[in-house]
Design a protein around this motif. Structure first.
Motif, PDB file in Angstrom:
ATOM      1  N   VAL A  23     -54.881  26.445  26.376  1.00  0.00           N
ATOM      2  CA  VAL A  23     -53.676  25.864  26.969  1.00  0.00           C
ATOM      3  C   VAL A  23     -53.993  25.298  28.350  1.00  0.00           C
ATOM      4  O   VAL A  23     -53.525  24.209  28.716  1.00  0.00           O
ATOM      5  N   CYS A  24     -54.802  26.016  29.133  1.00  0.00           N
ATOM      6  CA  CYS A  24     -55.173  25.524  30.462  1.00  0.00           C
ATOM      7  C   CYS A  24     -55.927  24.202  30.366  1.00  0.00           C
ATOM      8  O   CYS A  24     -55.664  23.257  31.131  1.00  0.00           O
ATOM      9  N   GLN A  25     -56.859  24.120  29.425  1.00  0.00           N
ATOM     10  CA  GLN A  25     -57.632  22.889  29.287  1.00  0.00           C
ATOM     11  C   GLN A  25     -56.761  21.739  28.803  1.00  0.00           C
ATOM     12  O   GLN A  25     -56.917  20.600  29.245  1.00  0.00           O
ATOM     13  N   TRP A  26     -55.837  22.039  27.886  1.00  0.00           N
ATOM     14  CA  TRP A  26     -54.922  20.985  27.443  1.00  0.00           C
ATOM     15  C   TRP A  26     -54.060  20.504  28.604  1.00  0.00           C
ATOM     16  O   TRP A  26     -53.869  19.287  28.791  1.00  0.00           O
ATOM     17  N   ALA A  27     -53.515  21.433  29.398  1.00  0.00           N
ATOM     18  CA  ALA A  27     -52.649  21.050  30.513  1.00  0.00           C
ATOM     19  C   ALA A  27     -53.408  20.209  31.530  1.00  0.00           C
ATOM     20  O   ALA A  27     -52.883  19.216  32.050  1.00  0.00           O
ATOM     21  N   GLU A  28     -54.641  20.578  31.818  1.00  0.00           N
ATOM     22  CA  GLU A  28     -55.435  19.804  32.773  1.00  0.00           C
ATOM     23  C   GLU A  28     -55.745  18.414  32.237  1.00  0.00           C
ATOM     24  O   GLU A  28     -55.818  17.443  32.994  1.00  0.00           O
ATOM     25  N   ALA A  55     -54.007  26.400  36.940  1.00  0.00           N
ATOM     26  CA  ALA A  55     -54.596  27.706  37.230  1.00  0.00           C
ATOM     27  C   ALA A  55     -54.071  28.713  36.218  1.00  0.00           C
ATOM     28  O   ALA A  55     -53.120  28.443  35.481  1.00  0.00           O
ATOM     29  N   ARG A  56     -54.701  29.873  36.194  1.00  0.00           N
ATOM     30  CA  ARG A  56     -54.261  30.933  35.289  1.00  0.00           C
ATOM     31  C   ARG A  56     -54.188  32.258  36.035  1.00  0.00           C
ATOM     32  O   ARG A  56     -54.912  32.497  37.001  1.00  0.00           O
ATOM     33  N   GLN A  57     -53.273  33.101  35.569  1.00  0.00           N
ATOM     34  CA  GLN A  57     -53.119  34.457  36.085  1.00  0.00           C
ATOM     35  C   GLN A  57     -52.861  34.486  37.589  1.00  0.00           C
ATOM     36  O   GLN A  57     -53.551  35.157  38.354  1.00  0.00           O
ATOM     37  N   ILE A  58     -51.858  33.734  38.023  1.00  0.00           N
ATOM     38  CA  ILE A  58     -51.421  33.817  39.414  1.00  0.00           C
ATOM     39  C   ILE A  58     -49.916  34.032  39.427  1.00  0.00           C
ATOM     40  O   ILE A  58     -49.217  33.752  38.449  1.00  0.00           O
ATOM     41  N   GLY A  59     -49.413  34.532  40.534  1.00  0.00           N
ATOM     42  CA  GLY A  59     -47.984  34.783  40.648  1.00  0.00           C
ATOM     43  C   GLY A  59     -47.678  35.575  41.898  1.00  0.00           C
ATOM     44  O   GLY A  59     -48.406  35.515  42.893  1.00  0.00           O
ATOM     45  N   THR A  60     -46.598  36.340  41.846  1.00  0.00           N
ATOM     46  CA  THR A  60     -46.168  37.149  42.974  1.00  0.00           C
ATOM     47  C   THR A  60     -46.536  38.606  42.722  1.00  0.00           C
ATOM     48  O   THR A  60     -47.162  38.941  41.712  1.00  0.00           O
ATOM     49  N   ARG A  61     -46.114  39.465  43.624  1.00  0.00           N
ATOM     50  CA  ARG A  61     -46.392  40.890  43.468  1.00  0.00           C
ATOM     51  C   ARG A  61     -45.764  41.443  42.190  1.00  0.00           C
ATOM     52  O   ARG A  61     -46.334  42.328  41.537  1.00  0.00           O
ATOM     53  N   ASP A  62     -44.602  40.908  41.820  1.00  0.00           N
ATOM     54  CA  ASP A  62     -43.854  41.455  40.691  1.00  0.00           C
ATOM     55  C   ASP A  62     -44.006  40.663  39.398  1.00  0.00           C
ATOM     56  O   ASP A  62     -43.546  41.111  38.349  1.00  0.00           O
ATOM     57  N   TRP A 113     -58.592  27.713  36.831  1.00  0.00           N
ATOM     58  CA  TRP A 113     -58.536  28.575  35.644  1.00  0.00           C
ATOM     59  C   TRP A 113     -59.923  28.924  35.117  1.00  0.00           C
ATOM     60  O   TRP A 113     -60.053  29.694  34.163  1.00  0.00           O
ATOM     61  N   ARG A 114     -60.966  28.401  35.742  1.00  0.00           N
ATOM     62  CA  ARG A 114     -62.326  28.629  35.237  1.00  0.00           C
ATOM     63  C   ARG A 114     -63.011  29.837  35.866  1.00  0.00           C
ATOM     64  O   ARG A 114     -64.186  30.072  35.608  1.00  0.00           O
ATOM     65  N   ALA A 115     -62.294  30.596  36.681  1.00  0.00           N
ATOM     66  CA  ALA A 115     -62.919  31.729  37.365  1.00  0.00           C
ATOM     67  C   ALA A 115     -63.149  32.918  36.438  1.00  0.00           C
ATOM     68  O   ALA A 115     -63.587  33.973  36.902  1.00  0.00           O
ATOM     69  N   TYR A 116     -62.865  32.769  35.147  1.00  0.00           N
ATOM     70  CA  TYR A 116     -63.075  33.892  34.226  1.00  0.00           C
ATOM     71  C   TYR A 116     -64.534  34.341  34.209  1.00  0.00           C
ATOM     72  O   TYR A 116     -64.836  35.508  33.942  1.00  0.00           O
ATOM     73  N   LYS A 144     -76.311  31.729  35.874  1.00  0.00           N
ATOM     74  CA  LYS A 144     -76.005  31.001  37.107  1.00  0.00           C
ATOM     75  C   LYS A 144     -75.678  29.544  36.807  1.00  0.00           C
ATOM     76  O   LYS A 144     -74.811  28.934  37.445  1.00  0.00           O
ATOM     77  N   GLY A 145     -76.371  28.984  35.822  1.00  0.00           N
ATOM     78  CA  GLY A 145     -76.102  27.599  35.450  1.00  0.00           C
ATOM     79  C   GLY A 145     -74.699  27.421  34.902  1.00  0.00           C
ATOM     80  O   GLY A 145     -74.033  26.417  35.174  1.00  0.00           O
ATOM     81  N   ILE A 146     -74.221  28.404  34.123  1.00  0.00           N
ATOM     82  CA  ILE A 146     -72.856  28.343  33.591  1.00  0.00           C
ATOM     83  C   ILE A 146     -71.845  28.378  34.728  1.00  0.00           C
ATOM     84  O   ILE A 146     -70.873  27.614  34.745  1.00  0.00           O
ATOM     85  N   LYS A 147     -72.072  29.248  35.707  1.00  0.00           N
ATOM     86  CA  LYS A 147     -71.152  29.321  36.848  1.00  0.00           C
ATOM     87  C   LYS A 147     -71.156  28.016  37.636  1.00  0.00           C
ATOM     88  O   LYS A 147     -70.102  27.550  38.087  1.00  0.00           O
ATOM     89  N   ARG A 148     -72.342  27.420  37.806  1.00  0.00           N
ATOM     90  CA  ARG A 148     -72.402  26.138  38.526  1.00  0.00           C
ATOM     91  C   ARG A 148     -71.674  25.044  37.761  1.00  0.00           C
ATOM     92  O   ARG A 148     -70.994  24.201  38.351  1.00  0.00           O
ATOM     93  N   LEU A 149     -71.807  25.057  36.436  1.00  0.00           N
ATOM     94  CA  LEU A 149     -71.114  24.061  35.619  1.00  0.00           C
ATOM     95  C   LEU A 149     -69.605  24.198  35.759  1.00  0.00           C
ATOM     96  O   LEU A 149     -68.889  23.206  35.982  1.00  0.00           O
ATOM     97  N   LEU A 150     -69.092  25.430  35.636  1.00  0.00           N
ATOM     98  CA  LEU A 150     -67.648  25.645  35.742  1.00  0.00           C
ATOM     99  C   LEU A 150     -67.146  25.292  37.136  1.00  0.00           C
ATOM    100  O   LEU A 150     -66.060  24.723  37.292  1.00  0.00           O
TER     101      LEU A 150
END
Length: 357
Positions: free
Chosen positions: A20-25, A43-50, A270-273, A336-342
């Motif tokens: 869904v994130c990739q489609w939205a982007e 982005a994914r998995q962000i919000g407020t305290r509650d 959203w790629r910080a997974y 490390k290469g995967i992280k650089r790509l993302l």
């Protein structure tokens, strides 16, 4: 990278969320929805305290988004925003330049030092007093915030569990729109449309190729008006006469919180997974599928979740040292290469980052 198996959306909710994130982007706004010339930050998995949303799409002014890049890729938290947004154009004693924060000034001084280290404000000391000056005006770059809840299998029980969360989102009106994304079933009437989902929430149905279509349009919420924060509500039933508890959220709090959410979306994406998984495992792959790149475990032969991909996994095997010594200076192995790509893909979606001041 490994070829995809064509069944990405049939996997976990985590993988569905990435699709869904990739489609939205790639495609936002959905077909039939007009947002003028807005750019989008996903982005994914962000919000407020509650409340934490699965996917957030921030619709941005294109020029403002490019100007935001002057302050770097990392997010500006609430303390840094207090300094950056109020920094004057000329050197000024910081207590004269900044509004009263409502907490001790020593924390403001710490924020000034952090901001200066990141070069988002200038600071100097004159006559033993800290003076600050802006490096650039902080832009008005956020237009709208769209929250998407991802439920690939939205059956009756899942809809009943999700409904109270959506009702709270609608009452608070922190996001301009609230959507539910669910897998397409091929039925004439999608099950999500007849389940217990608030009518104010829109519904996106996602097909096997990772493309979404609108099954129900959402109502635009009043983000500039006071919101209602539902604290407690009766469970219902013939013998439940208890009253709901709620409080109001003033528009100023909502404006500040919306900007903080937009900053988190800008910095985290959203790629910080990969930061919570083990791409340094020899079995970790990225599959190139129709929805986009997805994590894949060659040992389990499936798209793994972040919880499964950890150092405690029985199939975890570190990359052989020889994989990490191919270049000089040593630049790491495939992980490390995967992280650089993302990371490079995330930077590509932030226009202006690689341009000079």
């Amino acid at each position: 990278m490994s070829p995809g198996d064509g069944a990405a959306l049939g996997g976990s909710e985590f993988v569905f969320e990435l699709c869904v994130c990739q489609w939205a982007e790639r495609e936002w706004p959905p077909e039939g929805v007009s947002t003028d010339d807005a750019a989008v930050v996903v982005a994914r998995q962000i919000g407020t305290r509650d409340r934490r949303w699965d996917t957030v799409a921030v619709e941005c002014d294109p020029d403002g988004l490019r100007q935001r890049a002057r302050f770097g890729l990392d997010e500006l938290d609430s303390d840094l925003l207090h300094v950056v947004r109020n920094a004057p154009t000329e050197w000024t004693y910081y207590r004269d330049a900044l509004p009263d924060p409502g907490y001790p000034w020593r924390y403001v001084r710490e924020a000034i030092h952090r901001a200066a280290d990141r070069e988002v404000v200038e600071s100097r000391k004159r006559n033993n007093r800290i003076q600050i000056r802006q490096v650039a005006p902080y832009p008005d770059w956020v237009r709208r915030i769209v929250a998407i809840e991802n439920k690939p299998d939205l059956d009756a029980s899942a809809a009943r569990a999700l409904a109270p969360q959506l009702e709270r989102d609608v009452a608070l009106a922190l996001a301009d729109e609230v959507w539910v994304a669910t897998s397409e079933t091929g039925e004439t009437v999608e099950p999500a449309l007849i389940e217990d989902v608030p009518v104010e929430a829109g519904i996106l149905t996602v097909d096997a190729e990772g493309d979404a279509s609108v099954s129900w349009h959402p109502r635009t919420l009043s983000v500039d008006d006071p919101g209602t924060r539902i604290l407690e509500r009766p469970s219902g039933g013939a013998h439940d006469a208890s009253a709901a508890r709620f409080e109001y959220a003033d528009p100023e709090w909502k404006r500040d919180k919306r900007l903080e959410l937009a900053e988190r979306a800008y910095g985290r994406g959203w790629r910080a997974y990969a930061d919570t998984m083990r791409p340094d495992c020899r079995h970790f792959r990225l599959t190139d599928e129709r929805p986009g790149f997805l994590p894949y475990c060659a040992a389990k032969e499936c798209h793994q979740t972040a919880g499964q991909c950890s150092g405690s996994c029985p199939d975890f095997e570190p990359e052989p040292p020889v994989w990490r010594a191919g270049d000089w200076p040593i630049s790491g192995g495939p992980g490390k290469g995967i992280k650089r790509l993302l990371d490079s893909q995330r930077r590509r979606e932030r226009p202006g980052l690689d341009e000079g001041p």
